[in-house]
Design an enzyme around this catalytic site. Structure first.
Site, PDB file in Angstrom:
ATOM      1  N   ASP A   1       0.848  -1.190   0.000  1.00  0.00           N
ATOM      2  CA  ASP A   1       0.000   0.000   0.000  1.00  0.00           C
ATOM      3  C   ASP A   1       0.890   1.248   0.000  1.00  0.00           C
ATOM      4  OD1 ASP A   1      -2.509   1.464   0.350  1.00  0.00           O
ATOM      5  OD2 ASP A   1      -1.771   1.895   2.361  1.00  0.00           O
TER       6      ASP A   1
ATOM      7  N   THR B   1      -3.291   5.480  -3.980  1.00  0.00           N
ATOM      8  CA  THR B   1      -2.172   6.195  -3.343  1.00  0.00           C
ATOM      9  C   THR B   1      -0.871   5.980  -4.113  1.00  0.00           C
ATOM     10  OG1 THR B   1      -1.925   4.301  -1.874  1.00  0.00           O
ATOM     11  CG2 THR B   1      -3.147   6.162  -1.028  1.00  0.00           C
ATOM     12  N   THR B   2      -0.674   4.756  -4.650  1.00  0.00           N
ATOM     13  CA  THR B   2       0.541   4.491  -5.433  1.00  0.00           C
ATOM     14  C   THR B   2       0.442   5.185  -6.790  1.00  0.00           C
ATOM     15  OG1 THR B   2       0.698   2.349  -4.349  1.00  0.00           O
ATOM     16  CG2 THR B   2       2.043   2.661  -6.295  1.00  0.00           C
TER      17      THR B   2
ATOM     18  N   ASP C   1      -9.156  -0.167   2.311  1.00  0.00           N
ATOM     19  CA  ASP C   1      -9.127   0.528   1.010  1.00  0.00           C
ATOM     20  C   ASP C   1     -10.390   0.231   0.219  1.00  0.00           C
ATOM     21  OD1 ASP C   1      -6.702   1.532   1.647  1.00  0.00           O
ATOM     22  OD2 ASP C   1      -5.544   0.505   0.112  1.00  0.00           O
TER      23      ASP C   1
END
Length: 535
Positions: free
Chosen positions: A66, A99-100, A392
């Site tokens: 994550d 997020t990545t 998530d």
């Protein structure tokens, strides 16, 4: 005529540092690109994991892919890198996923900007081109979005597909169907409120991930007091945050002198009477279950047992807050006015066994949407990563329930946006066109990285994908199970429109902000003054 000194004038305090123009810009680019390179190997369904080893004596181990978790855990000194770390935290708080992607896209934009600045194109020209590119990319994304909000059956299928797509890049990928159903069922119980506080996740070692299940009700990982009822129907619950341990004098540094042991016994009796009065005041509320955030000592526990009241002690703050929410009660600290206190209610409280542990189960709670997801797994690291992955998925689903539009994943949306930005660049005269082309290249890097991480030939796959999009096959993306391109609408690889839009806007804004920098000034470190007056 007075001569002018050509010696450089330092206007900063001793110890302060300044980086100017190209040096400052280069420092920013290097920091941001390094952060992007750190997390890009975790992108996509075949992304790799990172082991994070914390400092200190414990040296706790976290295994995760994550992006937000990785970036939170690393200490960053470079100011541009800090901007990207903060941006990934905001993405995590705002929509829960991507997020990545947002970090990698911002880093790729800056990598392209570095090449343009080397060709002597001014940063403001690049920014101007990027802004126009962002506008057309967002419009293309909006037009490609599909909305099944008015069709419950298709919308349910969309939610399951989004959940599977989100979980496919996580640890839970091998059981994604099972966990997708869990997540969708939990979010659908919220009836559109999006209040994720009503979904409680409990982690219990043992079993395997497939043994995880959804429990309708609320589970509290605590024990019921000695000799107290283990099962209560139609419970009236008083939730409190009060001291039930006043069998010791709490005034700091106080002394009591007595001339005989009888006097000590009198003090003890007075304390017991005081506690008995407090318990009586609590019992006047007409309750059959008392839950306290603090400890309940032996004497009040006996009093509750003799009154037939279930007493649960040391329910931590999160447990008490969530209990108050799901049972419809309020947290109380004083008990003089029972008529003003709002009690919690539930149909049944009983003890249940999960693995080797006993938990307290509240069913038929006032907030009907409340539920608990019980995660099972072989190690604590697996449980922690499963919780992050599920969190998530829950965040993305709750956002999708509010904003029902969806877009296709697998690099399809990125290629779609890159195509319209390239078309705009071809129609635009001047240097801005070069900036737009660089924006399209950065967007195209996401499917390239996804293919690279899966071990496939990214150049061949992305060339096929670009050709498909030129032929107006706008739902085509990368099928990473078979190492080919495929129709995302048939494969069910769907993502939330909200997540994709946020990735595009946040990355463009952060990259623009870093590109504007032409000076980095570091404050002088504070001098440590010796303490001449130690305690």
């Amino acid at each position: 005529m007075a001569s002018i000194s050509m010696a450089p004038v330092n206007i900063f305090k001793h110890g302060a540092d300044e980086e100017k123009a190209e040096t400052a810009r280069m420092s920013s680019f290097i920091g941001a690109i390094a952060i992007g390179d750190l997390v890009k190997s975790t992108l996509g369904p075949k992304g790799m994991d990172k082991i994070l080893l914390s400092g200190g004596r414990e040296g706790t181990v976290t295994v995760t892919n994550d992006g937000a978790t990785i970036l939170k855990a690393i200490g960053v000194d470079n100011p541009a890198a800090k901007v990207l770390v903060d941006m990934s935290k905001v993405q995590d708080d705002e929509v829960g996923d991507g997020t990545t992607s947002v970090t990698v896209l911002a880093a790729e934009l800056l990598r392209e900007a570095e090449l343009l600045i080397a060709k002597k194109i001014h940063p403001q020209t690049i920014i101007s081109g990027w802004r126009k590119a962002t506008v057309v990319a967002r419009e293309a994304l909006k037009e490609a979005a599909v909305d099944h909000g008015n069709d419950p059956v298709k919308f349910q299928e969309d939610l399951l597909n989004i959940s599977r797509t989100t979980l496919s890049s996580k640890l839970l990928t091998h059981h994604k169907d099972h966990f997708a159903k869990l997540a969708v069922e939990a979010v659908m119980r919220l009836k559109g409120s999006g209040n994720l506080e009503a979904i409680h996740i409990i982690k219990k070692l043992g079993g395997s991930l497939i043994d995880s299940y959804l429990d309708e009700g609320f589970l509290l990982d605590k024990k019921i007091g000695v000799n107290q009822p283990k099962r209560i129907e139609n419970a009236k619950i008083l939730i409190a945050n009060t001291g039930m341990d006043t069998d010791k004098i709490k005034i700091f540094g106080s002394r009591v002198r007595v001339d005989s042991t009888a006097k000590v016994a009198e003090i003890e009796m007075a304390e017991k009477e005081k506690m008995k009065e407090k318990v009586d005041r609590i019992l006047k509320h007409g309750i059959n279950c008392f839950i306290n955030r603090q400890l309940i000592y032996n004497y009040p526990e006996q009093l509750f047992a003799s009154a037939g009241v279930m007493a649960i002690e040391h329910a931590d703050f999160n447990g008490v807050e969530r209990l108050a929410l799901v049972t419809g009660g309020e947290i109380t600290s004083t008990f003089e006015h029972p008529e003003l206190v709002k009690l919690g209610t539930c149909k049944l409280i009983e003890e249940v066994m999960i693995g080797e542990d006993t938990l307290i189960h509240f069913s038929g709670v006032a907030l009907g949407e409340a539920c608990t997801i019980v995660l099972r797994g072989a190690t604590q690291q697996i449980l922690d990563e499963a919780e992050r992955s599920l969190h998530d998925a829950l965040c993305v689903l709750s956002q999708t329930v509010k904003e029902t539009r969806t877009v296709y994943g697998g690099g399809c949306s990125e290629m779609l946006m890159a195509k319209v930005v390239s078309d705009l660049a071809n129609r635009t005269p001047g240097k801005e066109a070069v900036a737009m082309e660089s924006f399209a290249k950065a967007l195209m890097m996401l499917p390239i990285i996804i293919a690279d991480n899966a071990g496939y030939d990214s150049a061949d796959l992305v060339a096929q994908l670009r050709a498909a999009h030129v032929e107006n096959k706008s739902t085509y993306g990368l099928d990473m199970q078979n190492g080919a391109i495929g129709d995302m609408s048939q494969l069910g690889i769907t993502e939330s429109f909200q997540v994709k839009r946020q990735v595009l806007l946040s990355a463009a804004e952060a990259a623009e902000m870093i590109l504007r920098v032409d000076n980095i000034i570091k404050a002088a470190p504070r001098k440590r003054v010796p303490d001449h007056h130690p305690c």
